[in-house]
Design an enzyme around this catalytic site. Sequence first.
Site, PDB file in Angstrom:
ATOM      1  N   HIS A 188      35.876  49.131   2.200  1.00 45.45           N
ATOM      2  CA  HIS A 188      35.602  48.175   3.280  1.00 45.45           C
ATOM      3  C   HIS A 188      36.911  47.669   3.901  1.00 45.45           C
ATOM      4  O   HIS A 188      37.087  47.706   5.121  1.00 45.45           O
ATOM      5  CB  HIS A 188      34.787  47.001   2.728  1.00 45.45           C
ATOM      6  N   GLU A 189      37.830  47.213   3.072  1.00 48.61           N
ATOM      7  CA  GLU A 189      39.082  46.655   3.602  1.00 48.61           C
ATOM      8  C   GLU A 189      39.904  47.741   4.286  1.00 48.61           C
ATOM      9  O   GLU A 189      40.497  47.519   5.333  1.00 48.61           O
ATOM     10  CB  GLU A 189      39.898  45.975   2.502  1.00 48.61           C
TER      11      GLU A 189
END
Length: 858
Positions: free
Chosen positions: A300-301
């Site tokens: 996600h990051e």
Amino acid sequence: MRTEAPVAVQLSDYSPYPFEIEQVDLRFDLHPDATLVRADLKIRRTGDANAPLELDGEALNLKSITIDGKSVPDDAVELTSSGLTLANVPDDFTLVTEVEIAPSQNTALSGLYMSGGRFCTQCEAIGFRRITFYPDRPDVMSRFTVRMTADKETYPILLANGTPGEAGNVDDGRHFAVWDDPHKKPAYLFALCAGDYDVYRDQFTTMSGKTIDLAIHVDKGDADRAAWAMDSLKRSMKWDEETYGREYDLGVFNIVAVRDFNFGAMENKGLNIFNSAYVLADEDTATDADFEAIESIVAHEYFHNWTGNRITCRDWFQLCLKEGLTVFRDQNFSADMRSRPVQRIKDVIRLRARQFAEDAGPLAHSVRPEAYGAIDNLYTATVYEKGAEIIGMLRRMLGEETYRKGMDLYFDRHDGQAVTIEDFYACFEEVSEQDFSQFALWYSQAGTPEITMEETWDPETREIAVTLKQKTPATPGQPVKKPLLIPMEMALIDDEGNMAEWITLLEDEELTMTFDLPEGSERPLVSINRDFTAPVRIKRDLSRDDQLAMIRLETDPFNQWDSVQSLVKEEILALSEGSQTEPDDALVEAVAVAIQGAVDDPAFAALLTRLPDVGEMFLERQPADPVALNTARKKLQAALFGKLSGFADDILAKSSPEPYDPGAEQAGERALRTALINLLAASGREEAGERLLGLYEAAPNMTEKLAALRGLAGLDGKARDTALTDFEQDWKSNPLVMDKWFGVQAGTGDAETISKLVAHPDFDLRNPNRVRSVAAAFAMQNLSAFHAPDGAGYKVVEDIILKADKVNPALGARLLTAFEQWRILEPKAKAEAEACLRRLQAADLSKNSADIVSRALG
Ligand SMILES: [Zn+2]
């Protein structure tokens, strides 16, 4: 005392910032108690010739301020608690400010603070204003350079965004490092870390052949436990190249693990900062769920580098633009790494538990709200998870190829910009030549739509007619809703499989479809919202026989699982309301057969054993009685274990797969083992305690050890105490594992248990993971105890919130959301919850918490 609601920020008030910040040069002289920050801002006027220069700033001690080298007289600076204003500034100038801040005093964990004796930052959403005076809004994008000076022995590693430049020694045992970020970015993506770390290093070669140096910085002695996070990072980088054509754009990528962190992780450009819970893992200290969470959060990051960093949000109302899209991307990454149907079911479990509850209560808000009181409170399940579902619907309507074309256009057209949802959809309208104006209502209308389905079958003509009606319930501030554009995958199913499958687009309030089936056809089963196409609640009247047939014949794995969920939901309701005293044997048998039939896909079988949580049941019938629901749920679990006990004996007698591998295959086997351990714990059998203790002692990994411990924590007796004492002895020096020890007790105990945990010497209000492991595990997962009719659960959480809010407002406000469903509870709990909220309203709360309380009381 503060009783007034905070002033809301309105989307309609947006206006562009009247200046451009062309370059930001920051110098940090790092000391825990007094850090000096000098900011050189190269500013150019782009708007109104008379506009004053307004900069945000909070808790800053201004030491000096100059324009083009000349000091600004005191009476020309308007300084308030939220920033500074300079009325008359030139059109093109350099502003230099020097401020002093105290990182060691910063317990809010926003801005520059200390964790474990090291410096770190958290700037999203509005933490940068606690570092220096700056236009702290996402649409002001600039180039940053950073020069840090710090004591060399205590802080040997100095990190910031971008790529490293000059470094060396200065006087008094101090050293310096310069970092330069070539990409323009908003201030919320700024990051800095300084300290002594162990470093786990690796490299990645991108699709164009560039070599990237990767490094994960962790506590001393923890480097080996970063291997899985590194592996996840490399797989994420490759996936984004293959799936979206996105390549990484700097020569280095750094991750730093931080013990005291308000969120899961933060996507700062080139320097991601992670809650250490989502970096560190090995078989002895982490569960399969931890490994899975690390894989998805690292992805996600990383994916934010394009969806969030290169293209960011114009204002915080557009938060879903980066978050919904990036959650959608990480969910698909996880589905590709593991099993797509299993991932889909897990995503929906989370959506229903958190987002549907939010959408049905006083905190309901649209995916892109029109106003907010406190920005930190906008980081919700609605913005993230419902935001992701909308992108999923978009992709299904467009098809894979057109969706990718739209994304390519979006990356191409808006790189380096701060944009809106409208900008995003304009790209898809262009590539598809479709109009998305009705679909855009998903962003502005709150509430979970309900689809009522009716079907008629004429055996003479063999015509089946299916009618769908949509209705979105009223939510705070939105009494009337328009019909949404809802895509829905459907099928007709008989004994042989699918007779027909198609996508329906429901545009109006009502739609009827008819099908003429060939001679000799029997009435087919209608499969609706396959793979959970749309985030809606389906209402249909199916006979028990049809429901059982659905479990046998469904060709869509999600719907097969959901058919079991629908059946057991009805059964839990019947048991909790007393219309039935014992679970229906035929139903339990059918569920047990489905579970055993899925044994070749153990991860799926494990999901079939899962009964809906008490919180999910709140939405089924109101007023909700959490204590009765919990008792009914346990009764059904016990009956299911009765049917499965032989099967469970066989599975649990086998030894756990060795050597340990966190991948999907082994994790699936362990998921079924732990699911059966859960059922054993709920079985009410006398021998359960001893058996669980045996499983606890024999468990070769944390996944199974924790499952047995959780089971034991919910029982009374010697076995429970033995295991909890043993676990504490083994792990008292490992805070992440001790969070689990606190969590299993808070997740199964009562208010008295919580008081004891809070009094434990290792309970620490300054550490969000520890506070959540007690207060959130209790208030959000142990609902029958939290909502106890005598109000004891509320009181103990209220005490924690009042203390936590003083230390860390974002944490206090997050815990308060546990009260969001108070209105739909049975009368005793409801009265106690309201009294508790009224007491909190009268207390001196932070702006964040006051916002939640005032909305909850509505
Ligand atoms: Zn995110």
